[in-house]
Design a protein around this motif. Structure first.
Motif, PDB file in Angstrom:
ATOM      1  N   GLU A 165     112.447 -71.645 -30.223  1.00 60.29           N
ATOM      2  CA  GLU A 165     113.319 -71.735 -31.379  1.00 60.29           C
ATOM      3  C   GLU A 165     113.432 -70.393 -32.093  1.00 60.29           C
ATOM      4  OE1 GLU A 165     114.404 -74.675 -30.132  1.00 60.29           O
ATOM      5  OE2 GLU A 165     114.937 -75.010 -32.210  1.00 60.29           O
ATOM      6  N   THR A 166     112.753 -69.393 -31.546  1.00 59.10           N
ATOM      7  CA  THR A 166     112.878 -68.060 -32.141  1.00 59.10           C
ATOM      8  C   THR A 166     114.316 -67.571 -32.093  1.00 59.10           C
ATOM      9  OG1 THR A 166     112.301 -67.062 -30.021  1.00 59.10           O
ATOM     10  CG2 THR A 166     110.520 -67.373 -31.590  1.00 59.10           C
ATOM     11  N   ARG A 169     115.868 -68.850 -35.215  1.00 57.82           N
ATOM     12  CA  ARG A 169     115.201 -68.214 -36.349  1.00 57.82           C
ATOM     13  C   ARG A 169     115.638 -66.771 -36.501  1.00 57.82           C
ATOM     14  NH1 ARG A 169     114.578 -67.513 -40.561  1.00 57.82           N
ATOM     15  NH2 ARG A 169     112.771 -67.592 -41.928  1.00 57.82           N
ATOM     16  N   PHE A 175     114.836 -71.603 -42.162  1.00 58.94           N
ATOM     17  CA  PHE A 175     114.646 -72.419 -40.952  1.00 58.94           C
ATOM     18  C   PHE A 175     114.002 -73.742 -41.352  1.00 58.94           C
ATOM     19  CE2 PHE A 175     112.432 -72.986 -36.690  1.00 58.94           C
ATOM     20  CZ  PHE A 175     113.588 -73.358 -36.044  1.00 58.94           C
ATOM     21  N   MET A 197     107.207 -70.611 -37.959  1.00 57.47           N
ATOM     22  CA  MET A 197     108.518 -70.055 -38.311  1.00 57.47           C
ATOM     23  C   MET A 197     109.213 -70.815 -39.421  1.00 57.47           C
ATOM     24  SD  MET A 197     110.304 -68.940 -34.727  1.00 57.47           S
ATOM     25  CE  MET A 197     110.261 -70.592 -34.030  1.00 57.47           C
TER      26      MET A 197
END
Length: 332
Positions: A165-166, A169, A175, A197
């Motif tokens: 999921e970076t 982000r 987020f 995150m």
């Protein structure tokens, strides 16, 4: 400037986007999403022209476990922003592409029934096409176009929790992780990196018989977050409950988004994060461009199938094959 068949001129794209023409915006997004090499120069020219008018929105990434009701939540949040706050909202919703066929459902407008009817809202589903993190390949460029078209809030919905999921982000300011009530073990199953995150956790479906379970989950998640190191921006992610179906807790959640924005603007982290995101974007484009150049290089394309077969059969090492391919690429 003469437009190619099926395409507008660069000036027509830019003028249409800047005046908020939704039809032109959709065509401009299609242009930047295009994988046809002949579209790349016009796409770059359009993005360069709208860049001075972009960057002023609030970019919010939303992810969550399967079945948590992301689309219902975004529908409720979008309605709150449009109706109660008078904002213009763009939703970039990434549909999962089939890893086999490359097809996707692209049914977000039917999943966000109320928001899809609002003039101040724009919903753009895009196939992820297998991109890691479930983010469409040109999501960053689409954000710029929507900002230039006057949308003050950009909501980016991911396919779901599970991959990196970076990606989302790295292109948003806030987020949000959506969770289900009564699922205390889920936090254990979510990758530690995702928890690190998040800027907030919202427990959706906190209504009816689920209300008490949602409150217990909020306490459990809040306690679990204390086990993680403090965020670099000094923000302590809160845990809230909400019901997208009933509309409860949506306004309070958006207040948290605003508080986070004020916090990171005050300590300078907002500007630093945007700068870091732009650099990461540039490096990603350089990487993807190099890979495309590598794969289409005549010498590489000629040798690649044989070397892949040799590595798979154990006749040569991956190291030796890679050195051979890179040497061919550098030779011309």
């Amino acid at each position: 400037m003469t437009a190619r068949p099926g395409r507008l001129s660069v000036d027509a794209y830019v003028e249409g986007v800047l005046r908020g023409d939704r039809a032109v915006l959709a065509r401009a997004i299609t242009l930047v999403e295009s994988e046809r090499p002949e579209d790349a120069p016009d796409a770059a020219a359009v993005l360069d022209a709208v860049l001075p008018h972009a960057g002023h929105s609030h970019r919010v990434g939303i992810t969550g476990v399967p079945g948590v009701g992301k689309s219902t939540f975004i529908d409720a949040l979008g309605m709150h922003l449009v109706r109660d706050r008078g904002e213009r909202v763009a939703v970039l919703s990434v549909d999962p592409s089939s890893p086999l066929s490359g097809g996707s459902i692209l049914g977000d407008k039917t999943r966000m029934e109320r928001l899809a009817l609002e003039d101040a809202a724009y919903i753009r589903p895009s196939p992820s096409r297998g991109v890691l993190g479930g983010v469409a390949r040109r999501t960053r460029e689409t954000i710029l176009l929507c900002e230039a078209a006057g949308f003050g809030t950009i909501l980016v919905e991911t396919v779901g929790v599970g991959q990196s999921e970076t990606a989302v982000r790295s292109m948003t300011d806030f987020f949000l992780l959506l969770m289900l009530p009564g699922a205390g073990d889920e936090l254990q199953g979510i990758k530690r990196g995702i928890i690190e995150m998040v800027d907030a956790i919202a427990i959706n479906k906190a209504d009816g018989d689920m209300r008490a379970r949602a409150d217990r989950a909020r306490v459990e998640y809040r306690a679990a977050l204390h086990l993680f190191p403090a965020a670099a921006d000094g923000w302590a992610p809160p845990v809230l409950t909400c019901s997208a179906l009933a509309g409860d807790g949506i306004a309070a959640l958006w207040d948290v988004v605003g508080q986070h924005r004020a916090h990171v603007e005050a300590n300078g982290f907002f500007a630093r994060r945007r700068s870091a995101q732009s650099l990461a974007w540039m490096r990603e484009l350089v990487g993807s461009g190099l890979e495309a150049a590598f794969r289409t290089h005549p010498g590489v394309a000629e040798a690649l199938p044989g070397l892949e077969a040799a590595v798979a059969a154990g006749r040569t090492t991956a190291f030796a094959a890679a050195r051979d391919l890179l040497a061919r690429f550098r030779a011309t």
